[in-house]
Design a protein around this motif. Structure first.
Motif, PDB file in Angstrom:
ATOM      1  N   VAL A 120      37.635  42.450  35.932  1.00  0.00           N
ATOM      2  CA  VAL A 120      38.591  41.451  36.415  1.00  0.00           C
ATOM      3  C   VAL A 120      38.790  41.606  37.919  1.00  0.00           C
ATOM      4  O   VAL A 120      38.772  40.638  38.677  1.00  0.00           O
ATOM      5  CB  VAL A 120      39.937  41.581  35.677  1.00  0.00           C
ATOM      6  N   ALA A 121      38.954  42.855  38.371  1.00  0.00           N
ATOM      7  CA  ALA A 121      39.184  43.106  39.791  1.00  0.00           C
ATOM      8  C   ALA A 121      37.972  42.712  40.631  1.00  0.00           C
ATOM      9  O   ALA A 121      38.095  41.963  41.615  1.00  0.00           O
ATOM     10  CB  ALA A 121      39.524  44.582  40.000  1.00  0.00           C
ATOM     11  N   ILE A 122      36.802  43.223  40.273  1.00  0.00           N
ATOM     12  CA  ILE A 122      35.618  43.009  41.109  1.00  0.00           C
ATOM     13  C   ILE A 122      35.195  41.545  41.114  1.00  0.00           C
ATOM     14  O   ILE A 122      34.832  40.995  42.163  1.00  0.00           O
ATOM     15  CB  ILE A 122      34.474  43.926  40.640  1.00  0.00           C
ATOM     16  N   GLU A 123      35.235  40.896  39.952  1.00  0.00           N
ATOM     17  CA  GLU A 123      34.913  39.464  39.930  1.00  0.00           C
ATOM     18  C   GLU A 123      35.839  38.687  40.863  1.00  0.00           C
ATOM     19  O   GLU A 123      35.397  37.830  41.629  1.00  0.00           O
ATOM     20  CB  GLU A 123      35.037  38.931  38.501  1.00  0.00           C
ATOM     21  N   THR A 124      37.120  39.000  40.810  1.00  0.00           N
ATOM     22  CA  THR A 124      38.090  38.303  41.656  1.00  0.00           C
ATOM     23  C   THR A 124      37.834  38.573  43.130  1.00  0.00           C
ATOM     24  O   THR A 124      37.827  37.652  43.955  1.00  0.00           O
ATOM     25  CB  THR A 124      39.515  38.729  41.290  1.00  0.00           C
ATOM     26  N   HIS A 125      37.610  39.845  43.477  1.00  0.00           N
ATOM     27  CA  HIS A 125      37.378  40.198  44.879  1.00  0.00           C
ATOM     28  C   HIS A 125      36.135  39.505  45.434  1.00  0.00           C
ATOM     29  O   HIS A 125      36.150  38.957  46.542  1.00  0.00           O
ATOM     30  CB  HIS A 125      37.203  41.717  45.010  1.00  0.00           C
ATOM     31  N   ARG A 126      35.062  39.532  44.655  1.00  0.00           N
ATOM     32  CA  ARG A 126      33.805  38.972  45.156  1.00  0.00           C
ATOM     33  C   ARG A 126      33.882  37.451  45.276  1.00  0.00           C
ATOM     34  O   ARG A 126      33.419  36.872  46.265  1.00  0.00           O
ATOM     35  CB  ARG A 126      32.648  39.372  44.246  1.00  0.00           C
ATOM     36  N   ILE A 127      34.470  36.813  44.281  1.00  0.00           N
ATOM     37  CA  ILE A 127      34.496  35.355  44.290  1.00  0.00           C
ATOM     38  C   ILE A 127      35.511  34.838  45.308  1.00  0.00           C
ATOM     39  O   ILE A 127      35.457  33.679  45.719  1.00  0.00           O
ATOM     40  CB  ILE A 127      34.744  34.830  42.863  1.00  0.00           C
ATOM     41  N   ASP A 128      36.389  35.711  45.781  1.00  0.00           N
ATOM     42  CA  ASP A 128      37.346  35.316  46.810  1.00  0.00           C
ATOM     43  C   ASP A 128      36.751  35.370  48.215  1.00  0.00           C
ATOM     44  O   ASP A 128      37.445  35.143  49.201  1.00  0.00           O
ATOM     45  CB  ASP A 128      38.596  36.197  46.748  1.00  0.00           C
ATOM     46  N   ALA A 129      35.449  35.684  48.325  1.00  0.00           N
ATOM     47  CA  ALA A 129      34.776  35.639  49.626  1.00  0.00           C
ATOM     48  C   ALA A 129      34.772  34.187  50.128  1.00  0.00           C
ATOM     49  O   ALA A 129      34.685  33.253  49.326  1.00  0.00           O
ATOM     50  CB  ALA A 129      33.349  36.153  49.502  1.00  0.00           C
ATOM     51  N   PRO A 130      34.931  33.962  51.439  1.00  0.00           N
ATOM     52  CA  PRO A 130      34.936  34.948  52.527  1.00  0.00           C
ATOM     53  C   PRO A 130      36.306  35.500  52.873  1.00  0.00           C
ATOM     54  O   PRO A 130      36.423  36.280  53.813  1.00  0.00           O
ATOM     55  CB  PRO A 130      34.372  34.130  53.686  1.00  0.00           C
ATOM     56  N   ARG A 131      37.356  35.079  52.132  1.00  0.00           N
ATOM     57  CA  ARG A 131      38.681  35.635  52.444  1.00  0.00           C
ATOM     58  C   ARG A 131      38.702  37.138  52.237  1.00  0.00           C
ATOM     59  O   ARG A 131      39.238  37.888  53.063  1.00  0.00           O
ATOM     60  CB  ARG A 131      39.754  34.969  51.576  1.00  0.00           C
ATOM     61  N   CYS A 132      38.124  37.592  51.137  1.00  0.00           N
ATOM     62  CA  CYS A 132      37.949  39.032  50.875  1.00  0.00           C
ATOM     63  C   CYS A 132      36.482  39.366  51.108  1.00  0.00           C
ATOM     64  O   CYS A 132      35.605  38.713  50.564  1.00  0.00           O
ATOM     65  CB  CYS A 132      38.344  39.366  49.446  1.00  0.00           C
ATOM     66  N   MET A 133      36.234  40.412  51.914  1.00  0.00           N
ATOM     67  CA  MET A 133      34.848  40.722  52.262  1.00  0.00           C
ATOM     68  C   MET A 133      34.441  42.153  51.896  1.00  0.00           C
ATOM     69  O   MET A 133      33.515  42.702  52.487  1.00  0.00           O
ATOM     70  CB  MET A 133      34.608  40.474  53.751  1.00  0.00           C
ATOM     71  N   GLY A 134      35.113  42.727  50.905  1.00  0.00           N
ATOM     72  CA  GLY A 134      34.677  44.047  50.460  1.00  0.00           C
ATOM     73  C   GLY A 134      35.477  44.525  49.267  1.00  0.00           C
ATOM     74  O   GLY A 134      36.678  44.229  49.148  1.00  0.00           O
ATOM     75  N   THR A 135      34.807  45.264  48.377  1.00  0.00           N
ATOM     76  CA  THR A 135      35.473  45.831  47.216  1.00  0.00           C
ATOM     77  C   THR A 135      34.938  47.234  46.968  1.00  0.00           C
ATOM     78  O   THR A 135      33.761  47.419  46.655  1.00  0.00           O
ATOM     79  CB  THR A 135      35.309  44.914  45.974  1.00  0.00           C
ATOM     80  N   LEU A 136      35.803  48.233  47.151  1.00  0.00           N
ATOM     81  CA  LEU A 136      35.459  49.641  46.952  1.00  0.00           C
ATOM     82  C   LEU A 136      36.436  50.217  45.935  1.00  0.00           C
ATOM     83  O   LEU A 136      37.604  50.451  46.247  1.00  0.00           O
ATOM     84  CB  LEU A 136      35.556  50.428  48.270  1.00  0.00           C
ATOM     85  N   PHE A 137      35.972  50.433  44.717  1.00  0.00           N
ATOM     86  CA  PHE A 137      36.876  50.925  43.676  1.00  0.00           C
ATOM     87  C   PHE A 137      37.093  52.428  43.809  1.00  0.00           C
ATOM     88  O   PHE A 137      36.325  53.145  44.451  1.00  0.00           O
ATOM     89  CB  PHE A 137      36.345  50.565  42.280  1.00  0.00           C
ATOM     90  N   TRP A 138      38.161  52.896  43.196  1.00  0.00           N
ATOM     91  CA  TRP A 138      38.447  54.314  43.087  1.00  0.00           C
ATOM     92  C   TRP A 138      38.115  54.739  41.663  1.00  0.00           C
ATOM     93  O   TRP A 138      38.753  54.279  40.748  1.00  0.00           O
ATOM     94  CB  TRP A 138      39.931  54.600  43.386  1.00  0.00           C
ATOM     95  N   GLN A 139      37.160  55.599  41.400  1.00  0.00           N
ATOM     96  CA  GLN A 139      36.350  56.365  42.306  1.00  0.00           C
ATOM     97  C   GLN A 139      34.966  56.467  41.684  1.00  0.00           C
ATOM     98  O   GLN A 139      34.818  56.283  40.474  1.00  0.00           O
ATOM     99  CB  GLN A 139      36.936  57.787  42.483  1.00  0.00           C
TER     100      GLN A 139
END
Length: 847
Positions: free
Chosen positions: A604-623
């Protein structure tokens, strides 16, 4: 005349001998032994190593990674330990200068030669060297290194500091995680953590080499080699640099002055091969050969041609935060990386290679080296260079306020100087970050109120922060590495503040710490997501290695609790698990579901972060990884056994991603590409039931622009169901995205209800197994009905690897998986086991 000719001959031989001699030579110092202070029983030591690994090797302590043994070894960190050996520098007699060098001493140590203190150290993050005196250069001499307890040093230093700080560990320049973290044990070790050597040199010695990219296009690269040389006396030299791959040569005459000298060699390469992050081009590396007075002074020095920029521009959403490499905006995909072991010398090259290669194969292009660990070994950065993994490099400060005493400022200055020079040659290192979460801690964690800070206390603590992270470190970077961006603290704003969504990088912990549902990720996306995560239990075989037989285990068992370092970790996992699944009785199934749960939330997090490009331009999960066997946020555990989440990253980090989710009775279908603009794509949406029957199919064509998330369709649930009154608890949606040649680019599966409400059924999962080579097998899985997140394992070979796992198997669509295992075909066939969460099995539910 004959005498004169003889003189010239002798002079020529002498000159040849001097010129032919290497400028520098290094020999190792070995043969160490150790003892506890006040004891006389000396035992063999391994250098590089730590006191814990030496005691383990001799079976003098129980393994702290097994059972509850961590508590049994706490006494080690409170003792003084002595290492000793003898050295002889006679082989370096022809050199004018001889030094003894320590690549790493952890941490508070007295170094003695022949019983006399010659060096005192207080920093594990830098190297040390000191010249040998003339008597010390002849014959045998005793070398001792006395390590004093870090925790006692910290307590005494805290007493001298005028203000109380949240944690005393910050008074040592030592890896913060050694003192324990919410994913790691407390093992405050010490030791000689890098080689000890003798180095001889004459007039000068080489200190560092870097090749800077001044400008670069596909047609031409303007470069500048900067060679640092330390000279003991004035000297005229000739320096020559040759690029091995192109034959490009640059040379000049230079005068060395006593002290440090920087020699600048400008050159150009026509039609260069640029260094690119993984997925965006080649990871081209060149090699610079250096000669001084026609003598090689170093092994070939690798370098990459690349420019990096951190783009921060005001826009309609706030301020951008994006990496631009060689003029191209790059969407960063990756994770936070921690040390691979509590004992930093234990991981070998093969372990580094496997972890980083596996990450690269899953689609990673960035790792963040987190500030509570260590500056990693050279092999880590070399691998990142070759694999195209960008490195976000923290300085080693995390969470706790740092006292800027004169002694500490001096240590930090020398540490930063050393590490900047060491790491700046690597093209993979794209940013320096001052610290992890210290700015956030100051502004959001309430320490001022908790400790009753006065105005004077506030001025001291915050003033110390400013001195280190806004003055000292950026000034050093401006001097030593001006081509890389510097970010003072990660994140810029805490996740509870509205600004975190609009500016800088973001650590979002509303999920997990705040117990918010996974769906909140869809509303809480910042400009660059540099931390977020969710825990799961590790591989069952990993649990067995510390806890033994799993049959009677549960989350409250003392053996399980000993390897869960978060204060509410087990309860938090169960809280979220109960939202999504029926809680099982069987512990192995509980472990399995925890991994499926983690994979679901992180998707859910990564799909949202990536598809929100170009507003969001990176996703680095922990860990990414663990430092010991533990229940944690990692995607792959201590033994590098991948969790469900790690396998799902292959889809989530692929160049093209399609995703769908149900919200307010509407199915939203979205997609993104980060590799290139794509046209003439086709997507097929299929509605199916739990028996595998296809109820509806919808096809549509589309195109995608790079780094621009796109909504492909919003379909009301009634329309999807064709206005039929049907039970959605037995339905799911499959979507496949193909290119114009019909090749699958991405796919997803979406339920129309919570997994715990989804209809289960009796599923016949069958397989065939074929041996295809040495230790290599092909497994073909088939199912009579849809089987979701199918986990394949074999208890007999816990090190068996699977090219895919936790995968869906649909009727009529066999899945092929490659298995690497030491077992015979018969052994593997008889021990393979599968499980899936939608298999009908009432015994797995807790009554």
């Amino acid at each position: 005349m004959k005498i004169f000719r003889l003189f010239l001959c002798i002079l020529g031989l002498f000159t040849t001998a001097v010129m032919g001699q290497s400028h520098q030579e290094t020999i190792p110092i070995n043969g160490f032994e150790f003892t506890k202070a006040a004891e006389s029983a000396w035992k063999p030591a391994t250098v590089p190593g730590t006191i814990h690994t030496d005691l383990l090797n001799l079976r003098l302590i129980p393994d702290p990674f097994i059972g509850q043994h961590e508590a049994a070894v706490q006494w080690i960190g409170n003792q003084t330990w002595i290492y000793r050996t003898t050295f002889n520098a006679d082989k370096l007699a022809d050199f004018k200068h001889v030094e003894i060098k320590f690549g790493g001493l952890d941490t508070h140590a007295d170094v003695l030669i022949d019983g006399r203190i010659v060096l005192q150290t207080h920093n594990m993050f830098r190297a040390y060297s000191l010249p040998l005196t003339e008597p010390q250069r002849k014959g045998d001499h005793q070398l001792e290194v006395v390590f004093h307890p870090a925790q006692i040093h910290d307590s005494l230093a805290a007493m001298r500091y005028p203000t109380r700080l949240p944690d005393n560990r910050t008074f040592s320049r030592k890896a913060g995680y050694h003192y324990g973290w919410d994913w790691g044990p407390k093992l405050v070790t010490c030791g000689i953590t890098a080689p000890v050597t003798l180095e001889g040199w004459n007039i000068f010695k080489l200190k560092s080499v870097q090749v800077r990219t001044i400008s670069a296009t596909n047609e031409n690269a303007i470069l500048q080699a900067e060679v640092e040389v330390f000279a003991n006396e004035p000297r005229e030299i000739e320096i020559k640099g040759t690029v091995a791959e192109t034959g490009t040569t640059v040379e000049k005459k230079a005068k060395l002055n006593p002290g440090n000298n920087t020699l600048v060699l400008p050159f150009q390469i026509q039609d260069p091969n640029l260094w690119w992050p993984r997925g965006h081009g080649r990871q081209a590396l060149y090699h610079l050969n250096l000669l001084i007075d026609n003598q090689p002074v170093t092994k070939p020095h690798p370098f990459g041609i690349r420019k990096v920029e951190l783009v921060q521009k005001p826009d309609d959403h706030g301020t951008s935060f994006a990496f631009k490499i060689n003029g191209k905006l790059i969407y960063a995909k990756g994770a936070n990386y921690i040390p691979q072991d509590n004992f930093i010398t234990r991981p070998g090259y093969s372990q580094y290679h496997r972890l980083l290669t596996d990450a690269a194969h899953q689609g990673f292009n960035m790792l963040r080296v987190w500030g509570g660990g260590i500056y990693e070994r050279d092999c880590f950065y070399n691998l990142c260079d070759s694999l195209g993994l960008m490195v976000w490099q923290d300085f080693m400060f995390a969470c706790y306020f740092v006292p800027a005493t004169p002694e500490m400022v001096n240590e930090i200055s020398m540490e930063a100087d050393y590490q900047i020079r060491r790491l700046r040659p690597h093209p993979s290192v794209v940013m320096w970050c001052g610290n992890n979460e210290i700015d956030e801690a100051w502004h959001n964690w309430g320490y001022q109120k908790l400790y009753g800070y006065t105005a004077s206390d506030t001025a001291t603590v915050w003033g110390d922060y400013q001195k280190i992270f806004n003055q000292l470190i950026p000034r050093l970077l401006e001097k030593l590495d001006p081509d890389r961006p510097y970010w003072p603290s990660s994140p810029q704003y805490g996740w509870g503040r509205a600004e975190s969504l609009a500016h800088g990088d973001m650590h979002y912990w509303g999920v997990w710490w705040g117990n918010q549902p996974f769906e909140v990720y869809r509303q809480k996306t910042g400009r660059f997501m540099s931390e977020y995560g969710f825990q799961s239990y590790p591989h069952p075989a990993t649990i067995s290695q510390w806890a033994g037989d799993r049959e009677n285990l549960n989350s409250e068992n003392p053996l399980i609790k000993a390897h869960q370092k978060h204060p509410t970790g087990a309860a938090t996992i169960e809280t979220y698990l109960a939202r999504e699944f029926a809680i099982p009785q069987d512990f192995d199934h509980y472990v399995y579901l925890s991994q499926v749960l983690q994979a679901k939330g992180m998707a859910v997090a990564i799909e949202t972060h990536r598809i929100d490009a170009p507003r969001c331009m990176g996703t680095l999960f922990w860990q990414l990884n663990d430092c010991w066997p533990v229940t944690s946020w990692s995607a792959t555990d201590y033994y590098q056994r991948p969790k469900a989440f790690f396998h799902h990253l292959k889809r989530l980090f692929a160049p093209v991603l399609i995703a769908a989710h149900l919200q307010s009775d509407t199915l939203s279908v979205r997609a993104v590409t980060d590799s290139a603009d794509l046209d003439k794509l086709s997507a097929t949406l299929t509605l199916a039931d739990y028996q595998g029957n296809k109820l509806m199919t919808k096809a549509f064509e589309l195109s995608l622009k790079r780094n621009e998330g796109k909504t492909l369709a919003t379909i009301p649930l009634k329309q999807l169901l064709q206005n039929r009154e049907v039970d959605t608890t037995n339905m799911f949606v499959l979507i496949g995205l193909n290119d114009k040649e019909g090749r699958m680019l991405s796919h997803c599966r979406t339920l129309l209800c919570s997994p715990k409400n989804f209809a289960t059924s009796s599923i016949a999962l069958t397989h065939t197994l074929q041996k295809t080579g040495d230790n290599s097998f092909t497994l073909t899985l088939s199912a009579t009905k849809p089987a979701f997140d199918v986990f394949i394992s074999t208890e007999k070979d816990p090190e068996a690897s699977f090219s895919d796992n936790y995968t869906d198997v649909l009727p009529g669509v066999p899945v092929e998986i490659t298995i690497k295992s030491k077992l015979t075909l018969e052994e593997l066939q008889s021990t393979l086991a599968t499980r899936c969460w939608n298999q009908q099995d009432e015994t797995q539910k807790r009554q």
